[in-house]
Structure formats: structure tokens, C-alpha cells
Scaffold this active site. Structure first.
Site, mmCIF file in Angstrom:
data_model
loop_
_atom_site.group_PDB
_atom_site.id
_atom_site.type_symbol
_atom_site.label_atom_id
_atom_site.label_comp_id
_atom_site.label_asym_id
_atom_site.label_seq_id
_atom_site.Cartn_x
_atom_site.Cartn_y
_atom_site.Cartn_z
ATOM 1 N N ASP A 13 75.494 65.983 8.939
ATOM 2 C CA ASP A 13 76.160 64.864 8.276
ATOM 3 C C ASP A 13 77.607 65.305 8.098
ATOM 4 O OD1 ASP A 13 77.329 63.191 6.413
ATOM 5 O OD2 ASP A 13 75.729 63.370 4.924
ATOM 6 N N TYR A 230 74.239 72.358 -5.165
ATOM 7 C CA TYR A 230 73.696 71.138 -4.597
ATOM 8 C C TYR A 230 74.617 70.553 -3.536
ATOM 9 C CZ TYR A 230 71.900 66.579 -3.806
ATOM 10 O OH TYR A 230 71.404 65.481 -3.174
ATOM 11 N N LYS A 233 70.139 66.877 0.409
ATOM 12 C CA LYS A 233 68.924 67.285 1.105
ATOM 13 C C LYS A 233 69.260 67.504 2.568
ATOM 14 C CE LYS A 233 65.741 67.448 -2.074
ATOM 15 N NZ LYS A 233 65.033 68.694 -2.364
HETATM 16 C C1 F6R Z 1 71.126 62.082 -1.042
HETATM 17 C C2 F6R Z 1 72.423 61.443 -0.831
HETATM 18 C C3 F6R Z 1 72.911 60.449 -1.804
HETATM 19 C C4 F6R Z 1 73.915 61.065 -2.762
HETATM 20 C C5 F6R Z 1 74.396 60.046 -3.807
HETATM 21 C C6 F6R Z 1 75.487 60.638 -4.721
HETATM 22 O O1 F6R Z 1 70.862 63.011 -0.054
HETATM 23 O O2 F6R Z 1 73.110 61.756 0.107
HETATM 24 O O3 F6R Z 1 71.859 59.828 -2.495
HETATM 25 O O4 F6R Z 1 73.361 62.187 -3.395
HETATM 26 O O5 F6R Z 1 74.936 58.918 -3.160
HETATM 27 O O6 F6R Z 1 76.493 61.099 -3.914
HETATM 28 P P1 F6R Z 1 77.867 61.695 -4.474
HETATM 29 O O7 F6R Z 1 77.514 62.763 -5.478
HETATM 30 O O8 F6R Z 1 78.531 62.230 -3.246
HETATM 31 O O9 F6R Z 1 78.617 60.561 -5.093
HETATM 32 MG MG MG Z 2 76.062 62.220 3.347
HETATM 33 MG MG MG Z 3 71.759 62.282 5.353
#
Ligand code: F6R
Ligand code: MG
Ligand code: MG
Length: 368
Positions: A13, A230, A233
Site C-alpha cells: 500500500d 501501528y 494490517k
Molecule cells: C485499516 C485501515 C484504515 C485506517 C483508518 C484510520 O487497515 O487502513 O481503517 O486505519 O482509516 O486511518 P488514519 O489513522 O490514517 O487516519
Molecule cells: Mg492504506
Molecule cells: Mg490495505
């Protein structure tokens, strides 16, 4: 074509469109251009670009073997080039999976996920590449067990003499970083003991017992364990071979008719059902989900990838998708409560330690 062929999926990603939902066409174009160049230069025999949610998969065939430095370096440089495109269009989380500053040898441990297998191409070799988003590598444990060990899923385990000796599963312990080989049917219960805990034990490879033929390979990287903080995933990928003494294509797809629960989803911190999707629908939306899997089917022809066929683009999976939506409605109503939210041990690998630190001073011993 004489000799061996390697199938490599290297995925990352490197920026989401919009948020963490999809990949912008400019990034896909960058990947396509570079892959075409690598094919013209003879590094690759063939390639396809696949995607699931915000993850791009470079699906490649070549004759360089697994862990081949030139192929891994090429993939790494491709993700860097895609990151430039992601920055240009201010894509969300540009370069998010590229954890290292510089390439060293192969991409393992550097952020991107890898599933590879070197094979002797059979006279006709159907393969299915599964790409998932908003979940983790252990998500393949359930279907791999069903495909290669459960006669209620795979009739061939009972009916096909090439399969009745069963299959062996190479299982990795992601925490203790060690591997065990378990052979079914003999180790059937022991295998379930471990792989029933998919956040820790993951199936890396599957082999056919009569001749050690490699049948399946998965990506097993866990970014949170790699990065020590973190970073989302790991949105895993998997390659499965089918037919002619292996599970049939229909037996390989069958486990996905049951939208089993996986961990991932919103903030990598929730359990939710895995939805089998056509290419067209493989971009998570609701609560950043639900987690998705899409299946690219190919026939190999001297290393050429004939396909893909969009394997879940079939009303036969409509009921699984409807069930998934039903489970989503139900489980979402738990909000921040377990078991929708992951258990505390799993949260240890996310933001939990930071939050705990902040409240540490406010704890006092409990009176007996
Ligand atoms: C899970 C994922 C999303 C982000 C969520 C918060 O793998 O990619 O659910 O965790 O959108 O993202 P941030 O912290 O980047 O705003
Ligand atoms: Mg992403
Ligand atoms: Mg992804």
C-alpha cells in the site's frame, strides 16, 4: 518451456484513494509501465497488476527463483515510483508500507508483502491469486485448511487417489519466529490447535504428501510486528494451484462461500466478515470495510499469465455477500466492545500501549 518458473506476488500500500479505500489509476499506470519495461528487458516472463482496496499487487512470473534480488529490487523500485505518483496527487498515506530507507537484498522485512513459489509448470496449471484488504495474513488459515484438509469442502480428498495421502502445512509462529511442518490427516487436530489462532500462527506453504509438490504460498509479513508501532494490517496475498491431483478450482473457491470472521477492518482493530468480491467491488467503504478478498484466476502457459478471470464475479457468491452485510449490521452494533473490537492482547500491537501510558498515573492499587 523447459525448466522452472517462479510466480511472485509482491504487494504494498503506497497510498490510498480516497483515504484507505482504493488505488488511484495513476499509480496503477506507473506500475504497468515499469512492469512492461521489465518484461521487455527479460527480467520477467509475464506480469499483471492486481489490486484489493488500497493495496497494489505485482503479479509476476520469471525464472529467477524465490527471493531473487533483481525481482525484489525491481518491485521495491516500482513501489518507490508509485509513491512519487501518490505524492503528486496527495494520495493518502503515500509510501506507507515502505518501512526502510534503502533496499537490502530482498523486500522481506521491509514492508511489502510477498508470496512466491517456484514450480515445474504442469501440462496445464490453473492458479488462483487471492488478494485481500483490511485483514491480516492469518486470514488464509481457514480457507487453506478447508481446501487442503477438509473432506467436507474438498471431495477430492476422498475421491482422487493423488490426494488421499493428504497435504502438509508449513506453519509459522509469528511471535516466536519459528516454523513447524504438520501433515494431514495425521496431524489434523494439532494443526487446528495452532492455526485456529490466526493472529499468531499462519500457514506459509502447503505441499502434496505423495510428491512434495508445492500447492500454495502466502504472504506472512505483519507490519505491526515489523515496525514496532501501528502501521495498519497487512492485507495479505496468496497463490493456490488447482486441478489434476490438486483441489479443483471450485474446491479452492468453496470456503469463501462462508464469510468467516477475520481481524482487521477499521484501524486494523476489529473483527469482521471477509467479503468475496469481484474486481469491481474490491474497495472497502463501510467502516473502512468490511474486509475484502478478490480472486484472480490464471492458466499458466510457459510462464505467461493467461487471464485474469474475475473468479468471484458470480452470483453463486451473492449469498455470501448478503450474509456478510447481515453480519456487518449485527457486529457493528457492538461499537467499541469486544469481540467486535480486537481483544487486548491484539491491541498491544496497535495504539493500546500509548493510551495506557497516558493513564498510567491515574491507576492505584485495588483494595482487597
Ligand atoms: C485499516 C485501515 C484504515 C485506517 C483508518 C484510520 O487497515 O487502513 O481503517 O486505519 O482509516 O486511518 P488514519 O489513522 O490514517 O487516519
Ligand atoms: Mg492504506
Ligand atoms: Mg490495505
Amino acid at each position: 518451456m523447459a525448466g522452472k518458473i517462479t510466480i511472485s506476488i509482491i504487494k504494498a500500500d503506497v497510498g490510498g484513494f480516497v483515504g484507505h479505500g482504493d488505488v488511484h489509476p495513476a499509480l496503477i499506470e506507473t506500475a504497468e509501465e515499469r512492469l512492461a519495461g521489465a518484461k521487455a528487458d527479460g527480467l520477467l516472463v509475464d506480469y499483471r497488476v492486481g489490486k484489493a482496496g488500497d493495496d497494489t499487487s505485482l503479479i509476476m512470473t520469471h525464472d529467477k527463483g524465490v527471493d531473487a534480488e533483481p525481482v525484489h529490487k525491481f518491485a521495491w523500485d516500482t513501489f518507490l515510483a508509485m509513491t512519487e505518483a501518490a505524492k503528486k496527487y496527495k494520495q493518502y498515506g503515500a509510501g506507507q508500507d515502505l518501512l526502510s530507507e534503502a533496499f537490502s537484498g530482498n523486500v522481506r522485512g521491509m514492508g511489502p508483502g510477498v508470496a512466491e513459489m517456484e514450480i515445474e509448470e504442469r501440462p496445464s496449471d490453473p492458479i488462483i491469486c487471492f488478494l485481500a484488504d483490511k485483514t491480516e495474513p492469518g486470514a488464509w488459515n481457514y480457507p487453506l485448511f478447508k481446501i487442503f484438509a477438509d473432506p467436507f469442502n474438498t471431495a477430492g480428498l476422498v475421491i482422487d487417489p493423488k490426494m488421499t495421502d493428504g497435504f502438509s502445512f508449513e506453519v509459522q509462529d509469528l511471535i516466536k519466529k519459528r516454523t513447524v511442518m504438520l501433515s494431514c490427516p495425521a496431524d489434523y487436530y494439532a494443526l487446528l490447535m495452532f492455526i485456529g489462532a490466526p493472529s499468531r500462527f499462519v500457514i506459509k506453504h502447503v505441499f502434496r504428501n505423495i510428491d512434495d509438490l508445492i500447492c500454495a504460498a502466502t504472504s506472512t509479513q505483519r507490519l505491526s510486528l515489523l515496525a514496532g508501532r501501528y502501521v495498519g494490517k497487512d492485507d495479505p496475498v496468496m497463490i493456490v494451484r488447482a486441478q489434476s491431483g490438486l483441489p479443483a478450482v471450485g474446491e479452492v473457491l468453496e470456503p469463501f462461500a462462508m464469510p468467516y470472521l477475520v481481524s482487521g477492518w477499521m484501524r486494523g482493530s476489529h473483527h469482521g466478515p471477509l467479503m468475496p468480491c469481484s474486481f469491481r467491488y474490491s474497495h472497502p467503504t463501510r467502516f473502512d470495510g468490511p474486509p475484502r478478498v478478490t480472486a484472480y484466476g490464471f492458466q499458466l502457459a510457459d510462464g505467461q499469465l493467461v487471464g485474469p478471470r474475475d473468479m468471484f464475479d458470480d452470483p453463486a457468491f451473492d449469498r455470501a455477500r448478503a450474509k456478510c452485510n447481515e453480519v456487518t449490521d449485527y457486529i457493528r452494533r457492538h461499537g467499541p466492545f469486544e469481540p467486535h473490537r480486537l481483544g487486548l492482547d491484539e491491541m498491544e500491537y496497535t495504539t493500546m500501549p500509548k493510551l495506557m501510558e497516558r493513564l498510567e498515573d491515574r491507576f492505584s492499587p485495588t483494595e482487597e
